[in-house]
Design a protein around this motif. Structure first.
Motif, short mmCIF file in Angstrom:
data_model
loop_
_atom_site.label_atom_id
_atom_site.label_comp_id
_atom_site.label_asym_id
_atom_site.label_seq_id
_atom_site.Cartn_x
_atom_site.Cartn_y
_atom_site.Cartn_z
N LEU A 27 -0.07 15.99 -10.64
CA LEU A 27 -0.25 16.01 -12.14
C LEU A 27 -1.59 16.74 -12.59
CD1 LEU A 27 0.78 12.48 -13.40
CD2 LEU A 27 2.09 14.52 -13.62
N LEU A 28 -2.45 16.67 -11.56
CA LEU A 28 -3.81 17.34 -11.78
C LEU A 28 -4.10 18.56 -10.90
CD1 LEU A 28 -6.01 14.07 -11.99
CD2 LEU A 28 -5.15 15.46 -14.13
N ALA A 29 -2.94 19.01 -10.22
CA ALA A 29 -3.10 20.09 -9.29
C ALA A 29 -3.78 21.11 -9.90
CB ALA A 29 -1.98 20.44 -8.89
N GLU A 30 -3.72 21.71 -11.35
CA GLU A 30 -4.22 22.73 -11.69
C GLU A 30 -5.89 22.50 -12.12
OE1 GLU A 30 -4.04 22.97 -16.35
OE2 GLU A 30 -2.07 22.17 -15.65
N HIS A 31 -6.36 21.33 -11.94
CA HIS A 31 -7.91 21.20 -12.13
C HIS A 31 -8.61 20.89 -10.69
CE1 HIS A 31 -7.30 20.66 -16.35
NE2 HIS A 31 -6.14 19.68 -16.03
N ALA A 32 -8.08 20.62 -9.50
CA ALA A 32 -8.74 20.17 -8.34
C ALA A 32 -7.85 20.30 -7.30
CB ALA A 32 -9.61 19.16 -8.44
N GLU A 33 -8.18 20.34 -6.02
CA GLU A 33 -7.48 20.36 -4.85
C GLU A 33 -7.15 18.78 -4.62
OE1 GLU A 33 -6.50 22.54 -3.02
OE2 GLU A 33 -7.36 24.05 -4.10
N GLY A 34 -5.65 18.64 -3.90
CA GLY A 34 -5.54 17.27 -3.68
C GLY A 34 -6.19 16.15 -3.14
N HIS A 35 -6.96 16.89 -2.01
CA HIS A 35 -8.02 15.80 -1.21
C HIS A 35 -9.20 15.53 -2.17
CE1 HIS A 35 -11.00 18.84 -0.52
NE2 HIS A 35 -9.90 19.85 -0.50
N ASP A 36 -9.54 16.35 -3.16
CA ASP A 36 -10.70 15.88 -3.99
C ASP A 36 -10.37 14.98 -4.87
OD1 ASP A 36 -13.42 16.30 -4.87
OD2 ASP A 36 -12.50 17.59 -6.74
N ILE A 37 -8.92 15.22 -5.36
CA ILE A 37 -8.61 14.09 -6.44
C ILE A 37 -8.38 12.65 -5.81
CG2 ILE A 37 -6.62 13.58 -7.79
CD1 ILE A 37 -5.96 16.63 -8.05
N GLU A 54 0.97 -1.28 0.13
CA GLU A 54 -0.05 0.04 -0.30
C GLU A 54 0.85 1.22 0.03
OE1 GLU A 54 -3.59 2.05 -0.26
OE2 GLU A 54 -3.19 0.25 -0.56
N LEU A 55 2.06 0.84 0.61
CA LEU A 55 2.80 2.45 0.58
C LEU A 55 3.17 2.82 -0.77
CD1 LEU A 55 5.17 4.07 2.16
CD2 LEU A 55 6.77 2.17 1.65
N PHE A 56 3.41 1.92 -1.85
CA PHE A 56 3.59 2.50 -3.19
C PHE A 56 2.32 2.93 -3.88
CE2 PHE A 56 6.43 -1.40 -2.13
CZ PHE A 56 7.41 -0.56 -2.06
N PHE A 57 1.28 2.52 -3.43
CA PHE A 57 -0.14 3.24 -4.06
C PHE A 57 -0.08 4.51 -3.33
CE2 PHE A 57 -0.87 -1.48 -4.82
CZ PHE A 57 -1.86 -1.23 -6.12
N ARG A 58 0.05 4.78 -2.23
CA ARG A 58 -0.17 5.94 -1.61
C ARG A 58 0.95 7.11 -2.20
NH1 ARG A 58 -2.38 5.81 3.64
NH2 ARG A 58 -3.97 4.07 3.47
N ARG A 59 1.97 6.78 -2.45
CA ARG A 59 3.07 7.30 -3.07
C ARG A 59 2.70 7.96 -4.58
NH1 ARG A 59 8.79 4.34 -1.48
NH2 ARG A 59 8.94 4.90 0.77
N THR A 60 2.03 6.86 -5.19
CA THR A 60 1.66 7.23 -6.68
C THR A 60 0.32 8.12 -6.49
OG1 THR A 60 2.34 5.02 -7.37
CG2 THR A 60 0.91 6.05 -8.77
N GLU A 61 -0.37 8.03 -5.64
CA GLU A 61 -1.57 8.72 -5.33
C GLU A 61 -1.13 10.22 -5.08
OE1 GLU A 61 -4.07 7.55 -2.27
OE2 GLU A 61 -4.72 5.86 -3.23
N LYS A 62 -0.03 10.42 -4.30
CA LYS A 62 0.42 11.83 -4.24
C LYS A 62 1.07 12.35 -5.57
CE LYS A 62 -0.40 11.85 0.18
NZ LYS A 62 -1.61 12.66 0.48
N GLN A 63 1.75 11.66 -6.42
CA GLN A 63 2.16 11.99 -7.66
C GLN A 63 1.13 12.35 -8.63
OE1 GLN A 63 4.75 9.00 -9.23
NE2 GLN A 63 4.98 9.81 -11.30
N ALA A 92 -8.56 11.26 -14.33
CA ALA A 92 -8.11 12.41 -14.77
C ALA A 92 -8.74 12.90 -15.85
CB ALA A 92 -6.58 11.94 -15.52
N LEU A 93 -9.39 12.00 -16.75
CA LEU A 93 -10.31 12.44 -17.56
C LEU A 93 -11.39 13.24 -17.08
CD1 LEU A 93 -10.04 9.47 -20.13
CD2 LEU A 93 -9.25 11.56 -20.80
N GLU A 94 -12.06 12.59 -15.94
CA GLU A 94 -13.28 13.24 -15.67
C GLU A 94 -13.16 14.46 -14.74
OE1 GLU A 94 -14.73 10.26 -12.68
OE2 GLU A 94 -15.52 8.87 -14.00
N ILE A 95 -11.94 14.67 -14.17
CA ILE A 95 -11.61 15.89 -13.39
C ILE A 95 -11.60 16.96 -14.26
CG2 ILE A 95 -10.05 16.98 -12.00
CD1 ILE A 95 -9.80 14.68 -10.08
N SER A 96 -10.40 16.62 -15.57
CA SER A 96 -10.20 17.88 -16.50
C SER A 96 -11.21 18.03 -17.48
CB SER A 96 -8.91 17.29 -16.95
OG SER A 96 -9.22 16.19 -17.97
#
Length: 239
Positions: A36-46, A23-32, A76-80
């Motif tokens: 990538l989508l920071a210009e479209h939504a807040e991190g917690h919403d993503i 799960e550690l690697f999933f969490r790290r990838t979620e943050k990454q 990513a497609l939905e949020i953008s």
């Protein structure tokens, strides 16, 4: 009702976050992914939208990195609004590939505990997820020789444990399942008539959370795998 005495012949082990980090690697990838989508939504919403996509897609993609990667692309497609650049899609795919090639990191006490139990019990690895990825991790872990059997399943239910412990052991009543997920490893194993041993992991996926079955006679909790041998000795002494 099963006897209170364990009379164990077979012990099943979960793999991800029980034998090695996952799960550690999933969490790290979620943050990454959120960056990538920071210009479209807040991190917690993503992250919340991604979790909802994962929940929605489990029945289609199953558990594992490939389904997670597809859920990231869908989110990513939905949020953008469908405007996410191809470069971002490429980075998401690269992140998924990185996860699929990440070296295996075994957790503390794993090898010594398996070596202690091997030969005295039938050891069965019972894990869910992508077949290729789970086979890769088992091979890289160097633990495969310690198991009498390996079962990679699409999901873990009481029927799953009934089948596996009947096939490789003397039935659920003389079996124990050890893992970090109450929902997948512990509760359904107890429902099948086995012992269920819970080893908490700080990063257990939220979709694997349920309450501890504290009233179940065959439920036990230990803090790390190194305590398992002592627990088995104690249960046998109680008989």
């Amino acid at each position: 009702m099963p006897s209170a005495r364990p009379s164990l012949s077979t012990i099943g082990f979960d793999a991800d976050d029980t034998l090695w980090q996952n799960e550690l690697f999933f969490r790290r990838t979620e943050k990454q992914f959120a960056l990538l989508l920071a210009e479209h939504a807040e991190g917690h919403d993503i992250e919340a939208r991604l979790l909802e996509a994962e929940r929605r897609n489990l029945a289609l993609y199953g558990f594992g990195i490939k389904g997670f990667t597809l859920s990231m692309i869908e989110t990513a497609l939905e949020i953008s609004g469908g405007k996410v650049p191809p470069k971002v899609i490429r980075e998401i795919l690269d992140a998924g590939r990185d996860m699929l090639s990440h070296p295996v990191e075994t957790l503390p006490h794993v090898r010594e505990t398996l070596e202690l139990l091997a030969g005295n019990f039938r050891l069965v690895l019972i894990t869910k997820g992508d077949l290729f990825d789970q086979e890769r991790k088992l091979a890289q872990s160097g633990l495969g020789e310690l198991f009498d059997a390996v079962e990679i399943v699409s999901d873990k239910t009481a029927a799953t444990y009934q089948r596996i412990f009947t096939r490789y052991g003397d039935g659920p009543g003389r079996s124990m399942m050890v893992g970090n997920s109450l929902k997948s490893d512990v509760v359904p194993a107890i429902e099948a008539g086995s012992w269920g041993v819970y080893i908490p992991h700080d990063l257990t996926w939220v979709l694997e959370h349920v309450d501890e079955p504290t009233g179940a006679p065959r439920f036990r909790r230990i803090e790390n795998l190194g305590e398992l041998g002592g627990l088995i000795d104690k249960l046998d002494g109680e008989g």
